[in-house]
Design a protein around this motif. Sequence first.
Motif: not given
Length: 54
Positions: A7-25, A31-32
């Motif tokens: 989970l920490v690895a996932i959190y750190e990887a997400l921190a490298e992305l821009h916070p407003s990046t989102q995807t649509q299914f 999901l932002k």
Amino acid sequence: MFTKYELVAIYEALAELHPSTQTQFKDGVKLKVSDLSDKVLRLINEKESDTHDD
């Protein structure tokens, strides 16, 4: 389920992305990154509290 370290690895990887990046299914759900980061952080905190309860 994920370990705390995963989970920490996932959190750190997400921190490298821009916070407003989102995807649509396909079903229209969006999901932002910031929302996902918040959820992962909550899971990390829950795991910490689970391991510290005596």
